[in-house]
Design a protein around this motif. Structure first.
Motif, PDB file in Angstrom:
ATOM      1  N   LEU A  66      -8.258 -23.477  -2.991  1.00 26.25           N
ATOM      2  CA  LEU A  66      -7.387 -22.543  -3.685  1.00 26.25           C
ATOM      3  C   LEU A  66      -6.674 -21.703  -2.634  1.00 26.25           C
ATOM      4  N   ILE A  67      -5.366 -21.605  -2.772  1.00 25.62           N
ATOM      5  CA  ILE A  67      -4.540 -20.855  -1.832  1.00 25.62           C
ATOM      6  C   ILE A  67      -3.952 -19.678  -2.607  1.00 25.62           C
ATOM      7  N   PHE A  68      -4.227 -18.474  -2.111  1.00 23.35           N
ATOM      8  CA  PHE A  68      -3.851 -17.283  -2.861  1.00 23.35           C
ATOM      9  C   PHE A  68      -3.587 -16.110  -1.920  1.00 23.35           C
ATOM     10  N   GLY A  69      -2.947 -15.089  -2.461  1.00 18.45           N
ATOM     11  CA  GLY A  69      -2.713 -13.883  -1.672  1.00 18.45           C
ATOM     12  C   GLY A  69      -1.767 -12.934  -2.370  1.00 18.45           C
ATOM     13  N   ASP A  70      -1.257 -12.030  -1.576  1.00 19.76           N
ATOM     14  CA  ASP A  70      -0.325 -11.016  -2.051  1.00 19.76           C
ATOM     15  C   ASP A  70       0.696 -10.795  -0.942  1.00 19.76           C
ATOM     16  N   PRO A  71       1.955 -11.154  -1.180  1.00 17.95           N
ATOM     17  CA  PRO A  71       2.972 -10.975  -0.141  1.00 17.95           C
ATOM     18  C   PRO A  71       3.068  -9.548   0.401  1.00 17.95           C
ATOM     19  N   LYS A  72       2.753  -8.565  -0.428  1.00 21.62           N
ATOM     20  CA  LYS A  72       2.794  -7.173   0.032  1.00 21.62           C
ATOM     21  C   LYS A  72       1.737  -6.917   1.101  1.00 21.62           C
ATOM     22  N   VAL A  73       0.655  -7.667   1.047  1.00 26.08           N
ATOM     23  CA  VAL A  73      -0.446  -7.509   1.997  1.00 26.08           C
ATOM     24  C   VAL A  73      -0.286  -8.451   3.193  1.00 26.08           C
ATOM     25  N   GLY A  74       0.126  -9.688   2.925  1.00 29.91           N
ATOM     26  CA  GLY A  74       0.246 -10.686   3.988  1.00 29.91           C
ATOM     27  C   GLY A  74       1.450 -10.507   4.889  1.00 29.91           C
ATOM     28  N   THR A  75       2.550 -10.045   4.332  1.00 28.20           N
ATOM     29  CA  THR A  75       3.780  -9.916   5.124  1.00 28.20           C
ATOM     30  C   THR A  75       3.611  -9.003   6.335  1.00 28.20           C
ATOM     31  N   PRO A  76       3.020  -7.818   6.192  1.00 30.79           N
ATOM     32  CA  PRO A  76       2.847  -6.982   7.385  1.00 30.79           C
ATOM     33  C   PRO A  76       2.014  -7.661   8.478  1.00 30.79           C
TER      34      PRO A  76
END
Length: 139
Positions: A66-76
């Motif tokens: 499963l591949i998951f995340g939050d661009p608001k968290v990963g982008t920085p």
């Protein structure tokens, strides 16, 4: 059948955390998907390796990523350390060993932050995966 918690994971790889799940593979998958949704994260994809193998006439143990995340968290993180994009979004492997134990494997936060020289103030952006997985494998 022996207790997987006492036996430890069947494999060990630097930078990978593997935890035993007391649940069947389908329930473990459902628990992770529910937790991803309940934490406001985005499930980008679910790769069913065992099904894909079956489609070409091969057989393998159950294995799902499963591949998951939050661009608001990963982008920085990717701005500070562009090569960490090779690891993001986060990936979790739910798999079954030959003795039918279910395991959950994912990249170690300390390994990722050291390998990609993530600034300390951004390490917390991915540190939550440990608690997230603990909730998945909780009895």
């Amino acid at each position: 059948m022996s207790d997987p918690e006492k036996a430890g994971p069947p494999v060990s790889v630097e930078g990978v955390v593997t935890k035993a799940s007391p649940h069947a593979i389908e329930e473990t998958l459902e628990r992770l998907e529910d937790i991803i949704r309940n934490h406001g994260l985005r499930l980008f994809t679910h790769i069913n390796h065992s099904w894909e193998a079956q489609q070409v006439g091969l057989k393998m143990q159950e294995a799902h990523v499963l591949i998951f995340g939050d661009p608001k968290v990963g982008t920085p993180l990717m701005v500070a350390s562009p090569l960490i994009a090779l690891e993001l979004p986060l990936k979790v492997l739910i798999w079954q060993s030959d003795n039918n134990h279910v395991w959950v494997s994912y990249p170690s936060v300390s390994y990722l932050t050291a390998r990609y020289a993530v600034p300390q103030e951004l390490a917390s952006n991915i540190a939550g995966i440990d608690n997230l997985i603990d909730n998945v494998v909780r009895a």
